[in-house]
Design an enzyme around this catalytic site. Structure first.
Site, mmCIF file in Angstrom:
data_model
loop_
_atom_site.group_PDB
_atom_site.id
_atom_site.type_symbol
_atom_site.label_atom_id
_atom_site.label_comp_id
_atom_site.label_asym_id
_atom_site.label_seq_id
_atom_site.Cartn_x
_atom_site.Cartn_y
_atom_site.Cartn_z
ATOM 1 N N GLY A 105 0.805 -1.212 0.000
ATOM 2 C CA GLY A 105 0.000 0.000 0.000
ATOM 3 C C GLY A 105 0.835 1.257 0.000
ATOM 4 O O GLY A 105 0.318 2.355 -0.203
ATOM 5 N N ALA A 116 12.735 -2.448 6.708
ATOM 6 C CA ALA A 116 13.932 -1.627 6.886
ATOM 7 C C ALA A 116 13.937 -0.393 5.970
ATOM 8 O O ALA A 116 14.989 0.130 5.643
ATOM 9 C CB ALA A 116 15.208 -2.451 6.689
ATOM 10 N N GLU A 167 9.620 3.700 7.659
ATOM 11 C CA GLU A 167 9.600 3.800 9.126
ATOM 12 C C GLU A 167 9.952 5.183 9.680
ATOM 13 O O GLU A 167 9.352 5.615 10.673
ATOM 14 C CB GLU A 167 10.571 2.782 9.735
ATOM 15 C CG GLU A 167 10.223 1.343 9.435
ATOM 16 C CD GLU A 167 11.459 0.474 9.475
ATOM 17 O OE1 GLU A 167 11.578 -0.342 10.397
ATOM 18 O OE2 GLU A 167 12.320 0.637 8.588
#
Lengths: 158, 332
Positions: B46, B86, B288
């Site tokens: 997504g 990551a 992230e």
């Protein structure tokens, strides 16, 4: 028990057990798998459909309760030629990421715009409050709904 | 009384694994209709990875993004990829796709060079053409070059490559080394209102400025950042897995509370103009890091508003009120 409803303008009949929810009937009896099963207890809103002009969590409504109703699902919005303005703006602005909340989110937005032609940001936030999204932070959805409202109003004015 | 406060937090974040191998492999083939097919083992969750990877292949081959078909995440048919973790997909998988597409492009340059009376290194791939550098009128349509290479020369345009970020293991004694090949940076600023009689915190606005290198798709990066902020807001104020006797007591969305559209503040996102020469077309990554500084900025804003430091998340109204009362007691 026999349940007769109108789904996306089409009369449909199903023979279901009494505990069957509207969501289960839509998905399993009518193959309308756009509305999703998320939490199954009315928290997440990905099962949202419009029943007689009100957006409802179809996981909480018994199929029998919807008997005789007009139900609109995400499958009823687009034609082969054209997406609904809310769908089109969601796509244009990248308002969905994983997309699992999408069908419910778009139905809530569509129902809002049916009732309120130019909603404020706060009114949009209020209308989406029952639809959870883990990916997007809602920002682009709110923008997309504002854009869709503009487009619908412009088209209607022509 | 409602007290207003402003807080800021900065962060850096690495792209890819710490020293450990995290390779991506890719195959790119150019078809006789001028389209291309990319095989990648990574997966779309997504975040728009496959769009970005398609854009990277398109840019390398000088064709349109719509003309790139990305086949992903099928262990029967796609090459190895470490995965969508990551914050590495744009950077690591993107670099593998650039390398693979360059190999496929090289076959086209070698096929087109004699026809255009130049050397292969004098060619470029732009606008669906193989074109002589600095001579925009001297070109061949890319589909014709693919067909010529494939059918006349017997050299189909295809390339496979892999990329693993170069790192240097850290010395256990000195701590020196190069654990990552790329880093991203960001600053977020939170504007909050704290009710000092109830402890309730409302985030009014988050301003986020991120360096992701040169974004391949700014709209998708913006979406990633907005989503990361919503996770950061939940982390700061609402979300907590509660256990009793080793069993989670809030395993559903009724009592595991995450941000709704009513909890999300106004978001202002800006991308720093930057270029990382080691990334695909200057890009690094988003992922992230988008959620990293949010909670810290909100805690600093709470301190600015009511003078208490919350060091145990989430900063629920109960915790904030207890801290305010503690502080008032100390003052009295």
């Amino acid at each position: 028990m026999k349940v007769e409803i109108t789904v996306n303008g089409e009369k449909k009949i199903a023979d279901v057990s009494p505990e069957t929810t509207l969501l289960k009937m839509l998905r399993d009896e009518f193959d309308l798998t756009g509305a999703k099963l998320g939490c199954d207890v009315g928290d997440c809103g990905t099962c949202t459909v419009v029943v007689d002009g009100e957006s409802v969590n179809s996981c909480l409504m018994l199929a029998a309760r919807a008997s005789g109703s007009e139900v609109l699902t995400i499958e009823g919005l687009a034609t082969f030629q054209k997406l609904h303005p809310v769908q089109q703006k969601f796509e244009d602005l990248g308002a969905l990421q994983c997309g699992y909340c999408g069908p419910g989110m778009i139905m809530s937005a569509k129902n809002l715009l049916d009732k309120n032609k130019s909603p404020s940001v706060d009114e949009i936030r209020d209308a989406l409050a029952g639809n959870l999204c883990r990916c997007t932070g809602y920002t682009k959805m709110i923008e997309a709904i504002q854009e869709a409202a503009k487009e619908i109003n412009t088209t209607n004015a022509l | 009384m409602i007290k207003r406060g402003k807080g800021m937090a900065c962060m850096w974040y690495p792209i890819g694994f710490t020293v450990a191998a995290n390779a991506s492999a890719a195959t790119v083939k150019v078809n006789t209709d001028g389209t291309a097919t990319v095989l990648t083992g990574t997966v779309e969750t997504g975040q728009g990875a496959l769009t970005v990877l398609g854009q990277i292949a398109a840019q390398t081959l000088g064709i349109a993004t719509d003309d790139v078909h990305v086949v992903s995440a099928d262990t029967d048919s796609t090459p190895m990829d470490t995965g969508a973790i990551a914050s590495r997909t744009t950077y690591v998988t993107g670099n593998a796709i650039v390398l693979a597409a360059e190999k496929a492009r090289e076959i086209l340059f070698e096929a087109a060079a004699p026809l255009l009376n130049v050397r292969p290194e004098q060619l470029e791939a732009v606008d669906k053409k193989i074109r002589v550098l600095s001579f925009p009128d001297r070109f061949l349509p890319i589909d014709k070059v693919v067909a010529h290479a494939e059918n006349t020369l017997g050299k189909p345009s295809i390339g496979s490559a892999s990329y693993n970020p170069p790192t240097v293991e850290m010395d256990p004694e000195t701590g020196q080394g190069k654990p990552f090949n790329a880093y991203v940076y960001a600053t977020q600023i939170a504007d909050v209102e704290v009710d000092d009689e109830t402890g309730e915190v409302e985030v009014k606005k988050i301003t986020a400025v991120h360096d992701c290198g040169t974004p391949i798709n700014p709209m998708l990066v913006e979406g990633q950042i907005q989503g990361g902020i919503s996770m950061g807001v939940g982390f700061a104020l609402q979300e907590e897995i509660l256990f009793k006797d080793g069993t989670q007591i809030n395993p559903n969305l009724t009592n595991y509370i995450m941000p709704t559209s009513l909890d999300m503040p106004e978001l202002e996102v800006e991308l720093v103009d930057n270029y990382d020469p080691t990334g695909p077309f200057g890009a690094k990554g988003a992922g992230e890091p988008t959620a990293v500084p949010t909670a810290a900025a909100i805690m600093n804003a709470i301190y600015d508003a009511v003078g208490v430091r919350i060091t145990n998340l989430p900063a629920t109204a109960e915790k904030v009120l207890a801290a305010i009362q503690e502080k008032n007691k100390a003052v009295a």
